[in-house]
Scaffold this motif. Structure first.
Motif, PDB file in Angstrom:
ATOM      1  N   TYR A  65       0.638  -1.601  -0.101  1.00 49.88           N
ATOM      2  CA  TYR A  65      -0.406   0.263  -0.072  1.00 49.88           C
ATOM      3  C   TYR A  65       0.644   0.897  -0.063  1.00 49.88           C
ATOM      4  CZ  TYR A  65      -4.231  -2.824   1.492  1.00 49.88           C
ATOM      5  OH  TYR A  65      -4.804  -3.843   1.330  1.00 49.88           O
ATOM      6  N   ALA A  66       0.353   2.476  -0.666  1.00 47.58           N
ATOM      7  CA  ALA A  66       0.845   3.637  -0.806  1.00 47.58           C
ATOM      8  C   ALA A  66       0.541   4.317   0.897  1.00 47.58           C
ATOM      9  CB  ALA A  66       0.792   4.493  -1.622  1.00 47.58           C
ATOM     10  N   ASP A  67       1.972   5.048   1.359  1.00 49.64           N
ATOM     11  CA  ASP A  67       1.360   5.330   2.658  1.00 49.64           C
ATOM     12  C   ASP A  67       0.422   6.263   3.146  1.00 49.64           C
ATOM     13  OD1 ASP A  67       4.884   5.839   3.353  1.00 49.64           O
ATOM     14  OD2 ASP A  67       3.762   4.101   3.165  1.00 49.64           O
ATOM     15  N   SER A  68      -0.205   6.768   2.120  1.00 52.10           N
ATOM     16  CA  SER A  68      -0.496   7.761   2.433  1.00 52.10           C
ATOM     17  C   SER A  68      -2.702   7.241   1.825  1.00 52.10           C
ATOM     18  CB  SER A  68      -1.312   8.531   1.668  1.00 52.10           C
ATOM     19  OG  SER A  68      -1.198   7.532  -0.306  1.00 52.10           O
ATOM     20  N   VAL A  69      -2.795   5.681   2.269  1.00 50.41           N
ATOM     21  CA  VAL A  69      -3.769   4.765   1.877  1.00 50.41           C
ATOM     22  C   VAL A  69      -3.461   3.564   3.171  1.00 50.41           C
ATOM     23  CG1 VAL A  69      -4.450   5.356  -0.209  1.00 50.41           C
ATOM     24  CG2 VAL A  69      -3.806   3.350   0.046  1.00 50.41           C
ATOM     25  N   LYS A  70      -2.370   3.719   3.080  1.00 54.54           N
ATOM     26  CA  LYS A  70      -2.641   2.869   4.172  1.00 54.54           C
ATOM     27  C   LYS A  70      -3.307   2.244   5.861  1.00 54.54           C
ATOM     28  CE  LYS A  70       1.593   1.474   4.442  1.00 54.54           C
ATOM     29  NZ  LYS A  70       3.574   1.619   5.205  1.00 54.54           N
TER      30      LYS A  70
ATOM     31  N   GLN B 151     -11.801  -1.185  -1.325  1.00 53.07           N
ATOM     32  CA  GLN B 151     -12.145  -0.848  -0.521  1.00 53.07           C
ATOM     33  C   GLN B 151     -11.765   0.183   0.258  1.00 53.07           C
ATOM     34  OE1 GLN B 151     -16.026  -1.639   1.306  1.00 53.07           O
ATOM     35  NE2 GLN B 151     -15.556   0.194   2.117  1.00 53.07           N
ATOM     36  N   MET B 152     -12.600   1.189   0.456  1.00 52.29           N
ATOM     37  CA  MET B 152     -11.880   3.069   1.150  1.00 52.29           C
ATOM     38  C   MET B 152     -12.625   3.382   1.316  1.00 52.29           C
ATOM     39  SD  MET B 152     -10.983   4.549  -2.343  1.00 52.29           S
ATOM     40  CE  MET B 152     -12.637   4.253  -3.218  1.00 52.29           C
ATOM     41  N   ASN B 153     -11.994   3.519   3.427  1.00 57.66           N
ATOM     42  CA  ASN B 153     -12.310   3.937   3.825  1.00 57.66           C
ATOM     43  C   ASN B 153     -11.656   5.384   4.945  1.00 57.66           C
ATOM     44  OD1 ASN B 153     -14.217   1.511   4.591  1.00 57.66           O
ATOM     45  ND2 ASN B 153     -12.720   0.478   5.717  1.00 57.66           N
ATOM     46  N   THR B 154     -12.217   6.181   5.277  1.00 53.35           N
ATOM     47  CA  THR B 154     -12.099   7.341   5.732  1.00 53.35           C
ATOM     48  C   THR B 154     -11.557   8.212   4.773  1.00 53.35           C
ATOM     49  OG1 THR B 154     -11.241   5.924   7.773  1.00 53.35           O
ATOM     50  CG2 THR B 154     -10.506   8.150   8.234  1.00 53.35           C
ATOM     51  N   LEU B 155     -12.543   8.521   3.737  1.00 53.50           N
ATOM     52  CA  LEU B 155     -12.073   8.936   2.874  1.00 53.50           C
ATOM     53  C   LEU B 155     -11.661  10.746   3.291  1.00 53.50           C
ATOM     54  CD1 LEU B 155     -14.594   7.432   0.132  1.00 53.50           C
ATOM     55  CD2 LEU B 155     -11.971   7.485   0.002  1.00 53.50           C
ATOM     56  N   ASN B 156     -10.928  11.020   2.473  1.00 56.61           N
ATOM     57  CA  ASN B 156     -10.471  12.910   2.851  1.00 56.61           C
ATOM     58  C   ASN B 156     -10.397  13.070   1.368  1.00 56.61           C
ATOM     59  OD1 ASN B 156      -7.520  12.502   2.585  1.00 56.61           O
ATOM     60  ND2 ASN B 156      -7.393  11.339   4.075  1.00 56.61           N
ATOM     61  N   SER B 157     -10.651  14.949   1.391  1.00 54.14           N
ATOM     62  CA  SER B 157     -10.479  15.372   0.035  1.00 54.14           C
ATOM     63  C   SER B 157      -8.828  15.290  -0.743  1.00 54.14           C
ATOM     64  CB  SER B 157     -10.010  17.137   0.191  1.00 54.14           C
ATOM     65  OG  SER B 157      -9.261  17.159   0.655  1.00 54.14           O
ATOM     66  N   GLU B 158      -8.570  14.468  -0.453  1.00 52.53           N
ATOM     67  CA  GLU B 158      -6.557  14.851  -1.272  1.00 52.53           C
ATOM     68  C   GLU B 158      -6.860  13.156  -1.987  1.00 52.53           C
ATOM     69  OE1 GLU B 158      -3.436  16.596   2.046  1.00 52.53           O
ATOM     70  OE2 GLU B 158      -4.005  14.402   1.667  1.00 52.53           O
TER      71      GLU B 158
ATOM     72  N   ARG C 212      -6.709   2.032   5.511  1.00 52.75           N
ATOM     73  CA  ARG C 212      -7.634   3.154   5.296  1.00 52.75           C
ATOM     74  C   ARG C 212      -7.698   2.230   3.743  1.00 52.75           C
ATOM     75  NH1 ARG C 212      -8.100   7.862   2.889  1.00 52.75           N
ATOM     76  NH2 ARG C 212      -6.386   7.993   2.307  1.00 52.75           N
ATOM     77  N   PHE C 213      -7.311   2.077   3.063  1.00 61.24           N
ATOM     78  CA  PHE C 213      -7.733   0.764   1.956  1.00 61.24           C
ATOM     79  C   PHE C 213      -7.448  -0.549   2.155  1.00 61.24           C
ATOM     80  CE2 PHE C 213      -7.357   4.765  -0.912  1.00 61.24           C
ATOM     81  CZ  PHE C 213      -8.546   5.690  -0.426  1.00 61.24           C
ATOM     82  N   THR C 214      -8.095  -0.779   1.421  1.00 60.14           N
ATOM     83  CA  THR C 214      -7.704  -2.645   1.547  1.00 60.14           C
ATOM     84  C   THR C 214      -8.324  -2.837  -0.181  1.00 60.14           C
ATOM     85  OG1 THR C 214      -8.781  -2.618   4.080  1.00 60.14           O
ATOM     86  CG2 THR C 214      -8.514  -4.979   2.739  1.00 60.14           C
ATOM     87  N   ILE C 215      -7.167  -3.741  -0.454  1.00 60.63           N
ATOM     88  CA  ILE C 215      -7.455  -4.346  -1.139  1.00 60.63           C
ATOM     89  C   ILE C 215      -7.560  -5.971  -1.484  1.00 60.63           C
ATOM     90  CG2 ILE C 215      -5.150  -5.214  -2.039  1.00 60.63           C
ATOM     91  CD1 ILE C 215      -5.010  -4.365  -4.753  1.00 60.63           C
ATOM     92  N   SER C 216      -8.356  -7.042  -2.042  1.00 60.30           N
ATOM     93  CA  SER C 216      -9.206  -8.172  -2.121  1.00 60.30           C
ATOM     94  C   SER C 216      -9.310  -8.316  -4.185  1.00 60.30           C
ATOM     95  CB  SER C 216      -9.557  -8.203  -1.388  1.00 60.30           C
ATOM     96  OG  SER C 216     -10.889  -7.616  -1.678  1.00 60.30           O
ATOM     97  N   LYS C 217      -9.796  -9.115  -4.124  1.00 64.11           N
ATOM     98  CA  LYS C 217     -10.053  -9.913  -5.446  1.00 64.11           C
ATOM     99  C   LYS C 217     -10.679 -11.517  -5.182  1.00 64.11           C
ATOM    100  CE  LYS C 217      -5.192 -12.708  -6.073  1.00 64.11           C
ATOM    101  NZ  LYS C 217      -4.368 -12.873  -6.609  1.00 64.11           N
ATOM    102  N   ASP C 218     -11.641 -11.676  -6.393  1.00 62.75           N
ATOM    103  CA  ASP C 218     -12.083 -12.640  -6.144  1.00 62.75           C
ATOM    104  C   ASP C 218     -12.207 -13.329  -7.907  1.00 62.75           C
ATOM    105  OD1 ASP C 218     -14.914 -14.552  -6.430  1.00 62.75           O
ATOM    106  OD2 ASP C 218     -15.569 -13.896  -4.852  1.00 62.75           O
TER     107      ASP C 218
END
Length: 122
Positions: free
Chosen positions: A59-64, A81-88, A66-72
């Motif tokens: 993960y990039a440090d800026s999303v660690k 999955q992106m949580n706690t999103l901010n303007s950046e 907060r974001f989660t990658i997964s695959k099916d």
């Protein structure tokens, strides 16, 4: 030719969540490396997160945390999955696949790309 179709983008308030999906026209287990990238206006495309066939992620440090990658593999779909999103986090998000035997961090080494889905956080 492999096609990647993204969905799930949209507008959300700061602190909110979104889940992006990327469906492949080919079995995703055939790709060693899958990734999510983003590009904001006037900025270079940057790696958000990548996952290899063993499930290892970077993960990039800026999303660690907060974001989660997964695959099916059954659905040939990659998720973000992106949580706690901010303007950046406002950006166009792209899924990508690399036909390499390693997981590159450089966009140019990814051959297959989705069309992009816009995420706007206000």
């Amino acid at each position: 030719q492999v096609q990647l179709v993204e969905s799930g983008g949209g507008s959300v308030q700061a602190g909110g969540s979104l889940r992006l999906s990327c469906t492949f026209s080919r079995d995703i287990y055939t790709f060693y490396c899958l990734g999510w990238f983003r590009q904001a206006p006037g900025k270079e495309r940057e790696a958000v997160v990548r996952i290899d066939s063993d499930g290892s992620t970077k993960y990039a440090d800026s999303v660690k945390d907060r974001f989660t990658i997964s695959k099916d593999n059954d659905k040939n779909t990659l998720y973000l999955q992106m949580n706690t999103l901010n303007s950046e986090d406002t950006s166009m998000y792209y899924c990508a696949a690399a036909p390499t035997l390693y997981c590159p961090n450089i966009p140019n080494e990814y051959v297959y790309w989705g069309q992009g889905t816009q995420v706007t956080v206000s």
